[in-house]
Design a protein around this motif. Structure first.
Motif, PDB file in Angstrom:
ATOM      1  N   GLY A 184       0.822  -1.204   0.000  1.00  0.00           N
ATOM      2  CA  GLY A 184       0.000   0.000   0.000  1.00  0.00           C
ATOM      3  C   GLY A 184       0.852   1.247   0.000  1.00  0.00           C
ATOM      4  O   GLY A 184       0.540   2.235  -0.681  1.00  0.00           O
ATOM      5  N   GLY A 185       1.945   1.220   0.762  1.00  0.00           N
ATOM      6  CA  GLY A 185       2.872   2.355   0.762  1.00  0.00           C
ATOM      7  C   GLY A 185       3.499   2.573  -0.597  1.00  0.00           C
ATOM      8  O   GLY A 185       3.715   3.714  -1.023  1.00  0.00           O
ATOM      9  N   LEU A 186       3.796   1.484  -1.288  1.00  0.00           N
ATOM     10  CA  LEU A 186       4.335   1.607  -2.645  1.00  0.00           C
ATOM     11  C   LEU A 186       3.314   2.277  -3.560  1.00  0.00           C
ATOM     12  O   LEU A 186       3.659   3.140  -4.382  1.00  0.00           O
ATOM     13  CB  LEU A 186       4.707   0.229  -3.180  1.00  0.00           C
ATOM     14  N   GLY A 187       2.044   1.898  -3.406  1.00  0.00           N
ATOM     15  CA  GLY A 187       0.998   2.537  -4.205  1.00  0.00           C
ATOM     16  C   GLY A 187       0.893   4.022  -3.935  1.00  0.00           C
ATOM     17  O   GLY A 187       0.752   4.834  -4.863  1.00  0.00           O
ATOM     18  N   VAL A 188       0.967   4.403  -2.656  1.00  0.00           N
ATOM     19  CA  VAL A 188       0.930   5.821  -2.296  1.00  0.00           C
ATOM     20  C   VAL A 188       2.098   6.560  -2.923  1.00  0.00           C
ATOM     21  O   VAL A 188       1.943   7.660  -3.485  1.00  0.00           O
ATOM     22  CB  VAL A 188       0.951   5.989  -0.763  1.00  0.00           C
ATOM     23  N   ALA A 189       3.292   5.974  -2.833  1.00  0.00           N
ATOM     24  CA  ALA A 189       4.484   6.628  -3.377  1.00  0.00           C
ATOM     25  C   ALA A 189       4.391   6.816  -4.881  1.00  0.00           C
ATOM     26  O   ALA A 189       4.720   7.893  -5.406  1.00  0.00           O
ATOM     27  CB  ALA A 189       5.723   5.805  -3.017  1.00  0.00           C
ATOM     28  N   LEU A 190       3.936   5.798  -5.589  1.00  0.00           N
ATOM     29  CA  LEU A 190       3.820   5.917  -7.042  1.00  0.00           C
ATOM     30  C   LEU A 190       2.797   6.976  -7.424  1.00  0.00           C
ATOM     31  O   LEU A 190       3.002   7.749  -8.379  1.00  0.00           O
ATOM     32  CB  LEU A 190       3.436   4.563  -7.649  1.00  0.00           C
ATOM     33  N   ALA A 191       1.691   7.040  -6.677  1.00  0.00           N
ATOM     34  CA  ALA A 191       0.655   8.028  -6.978  1.00  0.00           C
ATOM     35  C   ALA A 191       1.136   9.439  -6.716  1.00  0.00           C
ATOM     36  O   ALA A 191       0.721  10.385  -7.411  1.00  0.00           O
ATOM     37  CB  ALA A 191      -0.599   7.736  -6.156  1.00  0.00           C
ATOM     38  N   CYS A 192       1.996   9.612  -5.726  1.00  0.00           N
ATOM     39  CA  CYS A 192       2.438  10.958  -5.344  1.00  0.00           C
ATOM     40  C   CYS A 192       3.715  11.403  -6.051  1.00  0.00           C
ATOM     41  O   CYS A 192       3.945  12.604  -6.189  1.00  0.00           O
ATOM     42  CB  CYS A 192       2.660  11.021  -3.831  1.00  0.00           C
ATOM     43  N   LEU A 193       4.538  10.454  -6.491  1.00  0.00           N
ATOM     44  CA  LEU A 193       5.814  10.822  -7.103  1.00  0.00           C
ATOM     45  C   LEU A 193       5.694  11.111  -8.596  1.00  0.00           C
ATOM     46  O   LEU A 193       6.394  11.986  -9.116  1.00  0.00           O
ATOM     47  CB  LEU A 193       6.831   9.690  -6.894  1.00  0.00           C
ATOM     48  N   PHE A 194       4.821  10.395  -9.266  1.00  0.00           N
ATOM     49  CA  PHE A 194       4.818  10.462 -10.729  1.00  0.00           C
ATOM     50  C   PHE A 194       3.637  11.231 -11.309  1.00  0.00           C
ATOM     51  O   PHE A 194       3.502  11.324 -12.526  1.00  0.00           O
ATOM     52  CB  PHE A 194       4.853   9.043 -11.301  1.00  0.00           C
ATOM     53  N   ILE A 195       2.771  11.763 -10.442  1.00  0.00           N
ATOM     54  CA  ILE A 195       1.663  12.603 -10.919  1.00  0.00           C
ATOM     55  C   ILE A 195       1.723  13.932 -10.174  1.00  0.00           C
ATOM     56  O   ILE A 195       1.644  13.957  -8.943  1.00  0.00           O
ATOM     57  CB  ILE A 195       0.293  11.933 -10.683  1.00  0.00           C
ATOM     58  N   PRO A 196       1.875  15.060 -10.864  1.00  0.00           N
ATOM     59  CA  PRO A 196       2.000  16.368 -10.195  1.00  0.00           C
ATOM     60  C   PRO A 196       0.640  16.915  -9.751  1.00  0.00           C
ATOM     61  O   PRO A 196       0.059  17.790 -10.392  1.00  0.00           O
ATOM     62  CB  PRO A 196       2.636  17.240 -11.269  1.00  0.00           C
ATOM     63  N   TRP A 197       0.123  16.411  -8.650  1.00  0.00           N
ATOM     64  CA  TRP A 197      -1.178  16.847  -8.171  1.00  0.00           C
ATOM     65  C   TRP A 197      -1.118  18.308  -7.731  1.00  0.00           C
ATOM     66  O   TRP A 197      -0.197  18.712  -7.027  1.00  0.00           O
ATOM     67  CB  TRP A 197      -1.636  15.986  -7.001  1.00  0.00           C
ATOM     68  N   PRO A 198      -2.095  19.123  -8.117  1.00  0.00           N
ATOM     69  CA  PRO A 198      -2.058  20.544  -7.754  1.00  0.00           C
ATOM     70  C   PRO A 198      -2.489  20.817  -6.312  1.00  0.00           C
ATOM     71  O   PRO A 198      -2.244  21.906  -5.794  1.00  0.00           O
ATOM     72  CB  PRO A 198      -3.031  21.186  -8.750  1.00  0.00           C
ATOM     73  N   HIS A 199      -3.174  19.860  -5.672  1.00  0.00           N
ATOM     74  CA  HIS A 199      -3.686  20.098  -4.319  1.00  0.00           C
ATOM     75  C   HIS A 199      -3.679  18.786  -3.547  1.00  0.00           C
ATOM     76  O   HIS A 199      -3.832  17.696  -4.119  1.00  0.00           O
ATOM     77  CB  HIS A 199      -5.112  20.674  -4.394  1.00  0.00           C
ATOM     78  N   TRP A 200      -3.511  18.921  -2.228  1.00  0.00           N
ATOM     79  CA  TRP A 200      -3.423  17.709  -1.400  1.00  0.00           C
ATOM     80  C   TRP A 200      -4.703  16.863  -1.442  1.00  0.00           C
ATOM     81  O   TRP A 200      -4.637  15.643  -1.304  1.00  0.00           O
ATOM     82  CB  TRP A 200      -3.101  18.075   0.050  1.00  0.00           C
ATOM     83  N   SER A 201      -5.853  17.512  -1.641  1.00  0.00           N
ATOM     84  CA  SER A 201      -7.105  16.753  -1.636  1.00  0.00           C
ATOM     85  C   SER A 201      -7.161  15.770  -2.799  1.00  0.00           C
ATOM     86  O   SER A 201      -7.599  14.619  -2.637  1.00  0.00           O
ATOM     87  CB  SER A 201      -8.295  17.712  -1.695  1.00  0.00           C
ATOM     88  N   LEU A 202      -6.707  16.204  -3.976  1.00  0.00           N
ATOM     89  CA  LEU A 202      -6.680  15.306  -5.126  1.00  0.00           C
ATOM     90  C   LEU A 202      -5.653  14.207  -4.920  1.00  0.00           C
ATOM     91  O   LEU A 202      -5.894  13.037  -5.251  1.00  0.00           O
ATOM     92  CB  LEU A 202      -6.368  16.095  -6.395  1.00  0.00           C
ATOM     93  N   ALA A 203      -4.494  14.580  -4.371  1.00  0.00           N
ATOM     94  CA  ALA A 203      -3.458  13.590  -4.087  1.00  0.00           C
ATOM     95  C   ALA A 203      -3.942  12.572  -3.060  1.00  0.00           C
ATOM     96  O   ALA A 203      -3.633  11.380  -3.159  1.00  0.00           O
ATOM     97  CB  ALA A 203      -2.190  14.284  -3.597  1.00  0.00           C
ATOM     98  N   LEU A 204      -4.721  13.031  -2.087  1.00  0.00           N
ATOM     99  CA  LEU A 204      -5.230  12.130  -1.056  1.00  0.00           C
ATOM    100  C   LEU A 204      -6.199  11.113  -1.647  1.00  0.00           C
ATOM    101  O   LEU A 204      -6.140   9.920  -1.318  1.00  0.00           O
ATOM    102  CB  LEU A 204      -5.915  12.936   0.048  1.00  0.00           C
ATOM    103  N   ILE A 205      -7.094  11.577  -2.518  1.00  0.00           N
ATOM    104  CA  ILE A 205      -8.042  10.655  -3.162  1.00  0.00           C
ATOM    105  C   ILE A 205      -7.281   9.596  -3.958  1.00  0.00           C
ATOM    106  O   ILE A 205      -7.584   8.403  -3.890  1.00  0.00           O
ATOM    107  CB  ILE A 205      -9.011  11.435  -4.070  1.00  0.00           C
ATOM    108  N   ALA A 206      -6.261  10.054  -4.704  1.00  0.00           N
ATOM    109  CA  ALA A 206      -5.461   9.108  -5.485  1.00  0.00           C
ATOM    110  C   ALA A 206      -4.718   8.136  -4.575  1.00  0.00           C
ATOM    111  O   ALA A 206      -4.619   6.940  -4.868  1.00  0.00           O
ATOM    112  CB  ALA A 206      -4.463   9.883  -6.359  1.00  0.00           C
TER     113      ALA A 206
END
Length: 364
Positions: free
Chosen positions: A91-113
């Motif tokens: 699960g941590g790997l999934g979080v890292a991939l979602a946050c490292l390789f997609i430039p989310w403009p806001h934490w709320s979108l990053a959190l959903i991902a």
């Protein structure tokens, strides 16, 4: 007529078990020359006596809520998922991939991902042992234990050879962007005018954990699928006779369980560290087993048990910091709580049930 009412089984038995564990812990502390009463006061003060202590207690409790719920769902379906460590690691790997390789403009979108990615990776890791049990007869206890080690080795390889920034010495991914920093508990409480210490890692993941408690309760006790999972856990033969597909129930239970374990990484990876570390799970997958046992596999019980273990973790850290009590003894205290509330639970339940039976006979 039942010998013991449900409230006694759910509340009285765990409290007595907890009291016995604390008494024995006090005797051990006394045996090494320390004052057990002063030690308990320090634990309570360190964990609950300030907003700083409460922040760390709630941070640890958040981890244990996720993993406790994960084990509980599997328990309800008659499955023993010991793979929470590995599922949370993925699960941590999934979080890292979602946050490292997609430039989310806001934490709320990053959190959903991050929620979807962590649940997806955790569920996918649990799906393999589930399939092996459902289709090949491999026992889920053995396969989930093995998959913990595989997940750990996989994470080491990825952090050292793939995700580690060039020139970095520590085995960790790059830090997530500032836009992905989750609001801390003090930020949330400040919106309603409640002051809270900002030097602790408690964050909005706590609210997701609480929402997960509600979601699991609704799923297990208010939906057809939940009824089927619980019926399957009570008696596989009877459930098959009633038309419930055992393969499907095994897969569903483990997928939900793995997804909940994976979501724990939102708290540690995204909420606290801001990057993927080698030991981001910190043993919470195994503590989740004790939390589920003590909480009777019910979301309310899991929440209360998670708060207790959050108190033990933070209070134990304060005890090790400010006294000469060794850190290893803190682990012994935690182990005694797990022992009496989990493995030796029946040792307390039988005498209590006997007392209720005598009381009922006396009234008759």
């Amino acid at each position: 007529m039942t010998a013991m009412p449900k409230w006694a089984d759910a509340i009285l038995v765990p409290l007595i078990s907890l009291l016995i564990a604390f008494i024995i812990s006090g005797l051990v502390i006394l045996a090494i020359g320390e004052d057990p009463v002063a030690a308990m006061k320090l634990m309570v003060t360190g964990a609950l006596g300030s907003t700083y202590g409460w922040g760390y207690t709630l941070y640890y409790a958040t981890n244990f809520i996720f993993t406790g719920l994960a084990v509980s769902v599997a328990f309800q379906a008659g499955l023993f998922n010991i793979g929470g460590e590995g599922q949370a690691t993925l699960g941590g790997l999934g979080v890292a991939l979602a946050c490292l390789f997609i430039p989310w403009p806001h934490w709320s979108l990053a959190l959903i991902a991050a929620v979807f990615a962590s649940a997806l990776f955790g569920a996918a890791w649990a799906a393999i042992p589930a399939y092996l049990q459902a289709k090949r007869g491999s026992h889920v206890v053995i396969t989930t234990i093995m998959f913990n080690f595989i997940a750990s080795a996989l994470l080491v390889y990825l952090l050292v050879n793939v995700l580690r920034p060039e020139g970095a010495l520590d085995s960790a991914s790059a830090r997530f962007g500032d836009a992905m920093r989750l609001p801390r508990l003090n930020d949330i409480l400040a919106l309603v005018g409640i002051p809270f210490n900002n030097r602790n890692p408690a964050n909005i993941s706590l609210l997701i954990a609480l929402a997960s408690c509600v979601g699991v309760w609704l799923l297990m006790w208010r939906t057809r699928l939940g009824y089927q999972l619980r019926a399957f856990g009570k008696s596989e033969k009877a459930s098959v006779y009633a038309g419930i597909n055992p393969v499907r129930m095994t897969m569903y239970a483990m997928l939900i369980s793995g997804g909940l374990s994976g979501m724990m990484a939102i708290n540690t990876v995204m909420g606290e560290a801001g990057r993927l570390l080698l030991n981001s799970v910190e043993g919470a997958g195994f503590i989740g087993i004790a939390v589920a046992l003590m909480g009777r596999s019910h979301p309310v019980g899991v929440l209360l048990a998670a708060l207790l273990f959050g108190f033990l973790y933070q209070g134990g850290a304060e005890l090790a910091l400010w006294t000469s009590i060794p850190r290893e003894l803190i682990i012994v205290i935690q182990a005694l709580v797990i022992l009496f509330t989990g493995a030796l639970d029946d040792m307390v339940r039988r005498p209590v049930a006997g007392l209720f039976l005598l009381f009922q006979k006396g009234k008759a």
